[in-house]
Design a protein around this motif. Sequence first.
Motif, PDB file in Angstrom:
ATOM      1  N   SER A   1       1.538  15.074  -0.275  1.00 17.58           N
ATOM      2  CA  SER A   1       0.866  14.565  -0.946  1.00 17.58           C
ATOM      3  C   SER A   1       0.725  15.310  -2.320  1.00 17.58           C
ATOM      4  O   SER A   1       0.511  16.577  -2.239  1.00 17.58           O
TER       5      SER A   1
ATOM      6  N   GLY B   1      -1.060   3.555  -3.217  1.00 13.96           N
ATOM      7  CA  GLY B   1      -1.886   2.430  -3.400  1.00 13.96           C
ATOM      8  C   GLY B   1      -2.759   2.154  -4.649  1.00 13.96           C
ATOM      9  O   GLY B   1      -2.428   3.280  -5.265  1.00 13.96           O
TER      10      GLY B   1
ATOM     11  N   PHE C   1      -5.894  14.539   0.723  1.00 12.81           N
ATOM     12  CA  PHE C   1      -7.441  13.882   0.786  1.00 12.81           C
ATOM     13  C   PHE C   1      -8.501  14.482   1.596  1.00 12.81           C
ATOM     14  O   PHE C   1      -9.531  14.315   1.330  1.00 12.81           O
TER      15      PHE C   1
ATOM     16  N   HIS D   1      -1.894  13.670   5.078  1.00 12.79           N
ATOM     17  CA  HIS D   1      -2.289  12.187   5.460  1.00 12.79           C
ATOM     18  C   HIS D   1      -1.645  11.480   6.599  1.00 12.79           C
ATOM     19  O   HIS D   1      -0.616  11.567   6.639  1.00 12.79           O
TER      20      HIS D   1
ATOM     21  N   MET E   1      -1.597   8.658  -3.698  1.00 12.63           N
ATOM     22  CA  MET E   1      -2.537   7.786  -3.522  1.00 12.63           C
ATOM     23  C   MET E   1      -3.900   8.453  -4.213  1.00 12.63           C
ATOM     24  O   MET E   1      -4.516   7.556  -4.724  1.00 12.63           O
ATOM     25  N   GLN E   2      -4.123   9.825  -3.931  1.00  8.68           N
ATOM     26  CA  GLN E   2      -5.404  10.176  -4.477  1.00  8.68           C
ATOM     27  C   GLN E   2      -5.198  10.729  -5.992  1.00  8.68           C
ATOM     28  O   GLN E   2      -6.291  10.727  -6.569  1.00  8.68           O
TER      29      GLN E   2
ATOM     30  N   ASN F   1      -1.026   8.560   7.040  1.00  9.48           N
ATOM     31  CA  ASN F   1      -0.048   7.442   6.653  1.00  9.48           C
ATOM     32  C   ASN F   1       1.279   7.861   6.261  1.00  9.48           C
ATOM     33  O   ASN F   1       2.202   7.305   6.280  1.00  9.48           O
TER      34      ASN F   1
ATOM     35  N   ASP G   1       3.223  11.310  -2.093  1.00  8.28           N
ATOM     36  CA  ASP G   1       2.099  10.341  -1.494  1.00  8.28           C
ATOM     37  C   ASP G   1       0.983  10.827  -2.766  1.00  8.28           C
ATOM     38  O   ASP G   1       0.636  11.834  -2.860  1.00  8.28           O
TER      39      ASP G   1
ATOM     40  N   VAL H   1      -2.390  15.230  -4.282  1.00  9.53           N
ATOM     41  CA  VAL H   1      -3.798  15.735  -3.913  1.00  9.53           C
ATOM     42  C   VAL H   1      -4.132  15.286  -2.556  1.00  9.53           C
ATOM     43  O   VAL H   1      -3.661  14.054  -1.889  1.00  9.53           O
TER      44      VAL H   1
ATOM     45  N   ASN I   1       0.903  -1.159  -0.027  1.00  6.90           N
ATOM     46  CA  ASN I   1       0.034   0.126  -0.111  1.00  6.90           C
ATOM     47  C   ASN I   1       0.926   1.374   0.043  1.00  6.90           C
ATOM     48  O   ASN I   1       2.045   0.875  -0.211  1.00  6.90           O
ATOM     49  N   THR I   2       0.065   2.427  -0.160  1.00  7.83           N
ATOM     50  CA  THR I   2       0.955   3.823   0.090  1.00  7.83           C
ATOM     51  C   THR I   2       1.917   3.741   1.287  1.00  7.83           C
ATOM     52  O   THR I   2       3.152   4.212   1.242  1.00  7.83           O
ATOM     53  N   SER I   3       1.477   3.340   2.593  1.00  6.20           N
ATOM     54  CA  SER I   3       2.288   3.271   3.598  1.00  6.20           C
ATOM     55  C   SER I   3       3.562   2.601   3.694  1.00  6.20           C
ATOM     56  O   SER I   3       4.367   3.304   4.230  1.00  6.20           O
TER      57      SER I   3
ATOM     58  N   HIS J   1      -5.986   1.245  -4.761  1.00  5.82           N
ATOM     59  CA  HIS J   1      -7.599   0.971  -4.540  1.00  5.82           C
ATOM     60  C   HIS J   1      -8.268   2.100  -4.640  1.00  5.82           C
ATOM     61  O   HIS J   1      -9.541   2.090  -4.033  1.00  5.82           O
ATOM     62  N   LYS J   2      -7.806   3.051  -5.472  1.00  3.73           N
ATOM     63  CA  LYS J   2      -8.747   4.238  -5.668  1.00  3.73           C
ATOM     64  C   LYS J   2      -8.849   4.225  -7.110  1.00  3.73           C
ATOM     65  O   LYS J   2      -9.401   3.598  -7.898  1.00  3.73           O
TER      66      LYS J   2
HETATM   67  C1  LIG Z   1      -3.289  10.703   0.631  1.00  2.43           C
HETATM   68  C2  LIG Z   1      -3.437   9.391   1.233  1.00  2.43           C
HETATM   69  N1  LIG Z   1      -2.725   8.733   1.490  1.00  2.43           N
HETATM   70  C3  LIG Z   1      -2.662   7.311   1.876  1.00  2.43           C
HETATM   71  C4  LIG Z   1      -4.116   6.656   1.834  1.00  2.43           C
HETATM   72  C5  LIG Z   1      -4.105   5.276   2.235  1.00  2.43           C
HETATM   73  O1  LIG Z   1      -2.619   4.575   2.753  1.00  2.43           O
HETATM   74  P1  LIG Z   1      -2.819   3.013   2.502  1.00  2.43           P
HETATM   75  O2  LIG Z   1      -2.594   2.885   0.941  1.00  2.43           O
HETATM   76  O3  LIG Z   1      -1.250   2.721   3.101  1.00  2.43           O
HETATM   77  O4  LIG Z   1      -3.787   2.489   2.995  1.00  2.43           O
HETATM   78  C6  LIG Z   1      -4.883   7.393   1.766  1.00  2.43           C
HETATM   79  C7  LIG Z   1      -6.490   6.925   1.728  1.00  2.43           C
HETATM   80  O5  LIG Z   1      -6.810   5.847   1.976  1.00  2.43           O
HETATM   81  C8  LIG Z   1      -4.894   8.749   1.306  1.00  2.43           C
HETATM   82  O6  LIG Z   1      -5.825   9.631   1.119  1.00  2.43           O
END
Ligand SMILES: Cc1ncc(COP(=O)(O)O)c(C=O)c1O
Length: 385
Positions: free
Chosen positions: A155, A207, A159, A109, A186-187, A111, A184, A157, A82-84, A209-210
């Motif tokens: 980040s 990650g 969140f 975020h 992710m978004q 994470n 980051d 974008v 995942n992103t983390s 999953h989006k």
């Molecule tokens: C900016 C951002 N980073 C990370 C995550 C999630 O982190 P990970 O992929 O580790 O669950 C999110 C939302 O779920 C997010 O909006």
Amino acid sequence: MSVLTDSGLRAQFPAADKLLYLDSAHQTPLSRPVRAALDAFYDQALLTAGPKKDWLTRVEEVRVRLATFLGVGAQEIAFTKNTSEGLNIAAHGVPWEPGDHVLLLEGEHPNNAYAWLNRRQHGLEVRLIPQDKKWADAYTFAPHIGERTRAIAVSHVMFHSGQRNDIAAIAGLARRHGVEVVVDAMQSVGVLEVDAHALNVSALASGCHKGLLVPQGLGFLHTPRDGARLPPTYVAAAGVANARADLVAGPDPVELHADAHRFEIGNFNLPAIHALGAALDLLEGVTTARIEEHVLSLGDQLMARLDDLGITLAGPTERERRSHIYVLELTEPGWPEYFAAANVRLSPVRDGIRVSFGLYNTADDVERFSDILRRGLARRTRHAA
Ligand SMILES: Cc1ncc(COP(=O)(O)O)c(C=O)c1O
């Protein structure tokens, strides 16, 4: 006017027709082609006990496709959980001495933030930069860069506001000062055009999953070719260049892969990587340029309706500063329950109600949502009277 008017596309995401799904920033609703790829994987596992060699070939094919999607080389992509995980690899790998510092925006975020905050116990100073939820660029960080700044972690974008930070400008500034930039994404990945090569950062984690449309449990870390400077946090055979074919770990010095493979540990999330192949087919068919234009157009439409209703946004309104995320400053209690009762899926966040669009949303969704908002406001006025 939206650029994605193909009703066939909407039909690929059945959940978007069952409820008013305005929560792409939380997780993707599953699409039919991604579900089919998962089914095909599990059928193979069920009926053949798994052709693992073929599956691993598929991993490399999907790696190449993901890299191409991001404008980078396959050797610059590591699959992660995942992103983390990607952000933690960066937070452990960027070289720093006790007393050095890293810059983060206030409100990042968690994470991203915790990956660095946890390094404080070893002497890293984490400086949180105040900002106005409109966007961050080189000017935001410039006054805070000093002799001992080692990294900026930001980040693309955000969140909680939808603001799109100017990563290329931040990276340009950082490079002039010898500061690493860790992003980051992710978004943004899969929703906005992300050319990871052009962004020119030290590491970019996300990650899938989006915007990348697969279920939770798969991510990636991009490190550019010279990213071999980052040491991995964990090591297993996958990351070792001189691992022996007979699977006996010998006493020889461990030689890590020179490329992003060094960050990979253990078995892959094979079903999710198969699913990612199908998701990339779908995304490439539509193109991120069109997805970006689509979500921004839905944003234009939403903002016009919000103006009529007297509702303000927490984030930026300029097209180039915003994204698929719109935070409505509706902070009074009761709104989340009201939307849930109206079968609207969205996310309450710190500054209000977060609406986020995906490629499956339509102009009609925005109109339906605006009507629900209008009724909610009227109800509140009646109750207050
Ligand atoms: C900016 C951002 N980073 C990370 C995550 C999630 O982190 P990970 O992929 O580790 O669950 C999110 C939302 O779920 C997010 O909006």
